[in-house]
Design a protein around this motif. Sequence first.
Motif, short mmCIF file in Angstrom:
data_model
loop_
_atom_site.label_atom_id
_atom_site.label_comp_id
_atom_site.label_asym_id
_atom_site.label_seq_id
_atom_site.Cartn_x
_atom_site.Cartn_y
_atom_site.Cartn_z
N LEU A 136 51.65 18.05 23.73
CA LEU A 136 50.68 17.68 22.70
C LEU A 136 49.40 18.44 23.02
O LEU A 136 48.82 18.25 24.10
N VAL A 148 51.83 19.44 17.87
CA VAL A 148 52.97 18.83 18.53
C VAL A 148 53.99 19.92 18.82
O VAL A 148 54.41 20.66 17.91
N SER A 150 57.76 20.54 20.31
CA SER A 150 59.02 19.88 20.62
C SER A 150 60.10 20.93 20.81
O SER A 150 60.28 21.80 19.95
N GLY A 163 50.41 15.67 13.87
CA GLY A 163 49.46 15.64 14.99
C GLY A 163 48.01 15.53 14.57
O GLY A 163 47.14 15.95 15.33
N GLY A 239 49.28 9.41 20.22
CA GLY A 239 50.06 10.63 20.13
C GLY A 239 51.18 10.68 21.16
O GLY A 239 52.29 11.14 20.87
N THR A 243 55.15 10.99 20.27
CA THR A 243 55.80 12.29 20.48
C THR A 243 56.37 12.49 21.88
O THR A 243 57.13 13.43 22.10
N PRO A 245 55.16 13.64 24.97
CA PRO A 245 55.01 14.97 25.58
C PRO A 245 55.10 14.92 27.10
O PRO A 245 54.77 13.91 27.73
#
Length: 303
Positions: A136, A148, A150, A163, A239, A243, A245
């Motif tokens: 992130l 973001v 991924s 994001g 966040g 997500t 991270p």
Amino acid sequence: MTRSGPVLAVDVGGTSIKAAVLDPDGTEALRRVVPTPFADGPDAVIGALRDLAADRVAAASDAGSPVRAVGVVVPGVVDPDAGIARYATNIGWRNAPLRDLVTSSTGLPTAIGHDVHAAGLAELALGAAVGVADALIAVLGTGVASVVVSGGRVVRGATGTPGEIGHIPVGDPGVRCGCGAFGCTEMFSSARGVARLYAERTGRPLDAAEVVARLGTDPDAAAVWQQATGTLARALVCGTLLTDPARIVLAGGLAQAGDALVIPTKDAVAAGMPWRAAPDLVASPLGARAGLLGAGILARELS
């Protein structure tokens, strides 16, 4: 276009418009920065952008290093495929055909992208997210936004705006943001937000860098900074939970505060989710250059 030639990168921000000729390794030449005339309306900003791009293209040609393409990154909602800046709160434009306008003023192929998405590309290629599959990247400038990552790729999302932590409402709900919502992160944790908080508290106008410089000697600066980092941490917790991270990267101009930003934010993020391990949190080595470097990457991808 070959990928080895120089390109022109332009980063349009709420405070300034930066432009530079970039070599493939990110080395800058012919850098020029002009104020963003947002107070004069979106047409004035577009005019300043076109003039700056044309000026730097001409300067590069005069210097014997003509550029092959232009990359322009802007805030707000962007349609990169159409080359249109759909909307930006800080600038006020709507459906501005920037790609065509810049191409007409420079005579060169032009790529248009979102400034934070571009910063993410730069972090993946050159910065603190190199080799990190899930990250992130929070960009702290005039506003606040994030990228973001991924599986090693920047997530585009359905509308190109994943994001958007700058507009997560984790701040004082009585403060209205320029977007029309209340309590948005960027009203407290951006460079503009820090300056606003300090001015409201003391009556003295200082920019964010000056507030940071007063930490340790000015209790008002310390109180403002605690509010800014605490609000940012709450947004980063949101966040992270969404997500997952492995690393959070703090980028943008405000990230140049270094440990003064990283340490309290990292501690507050960890405190905000005591039931799980917090992701690694670091400041970007690219600083405020990430958007400009990302614009160069976009220009270099043109064929």
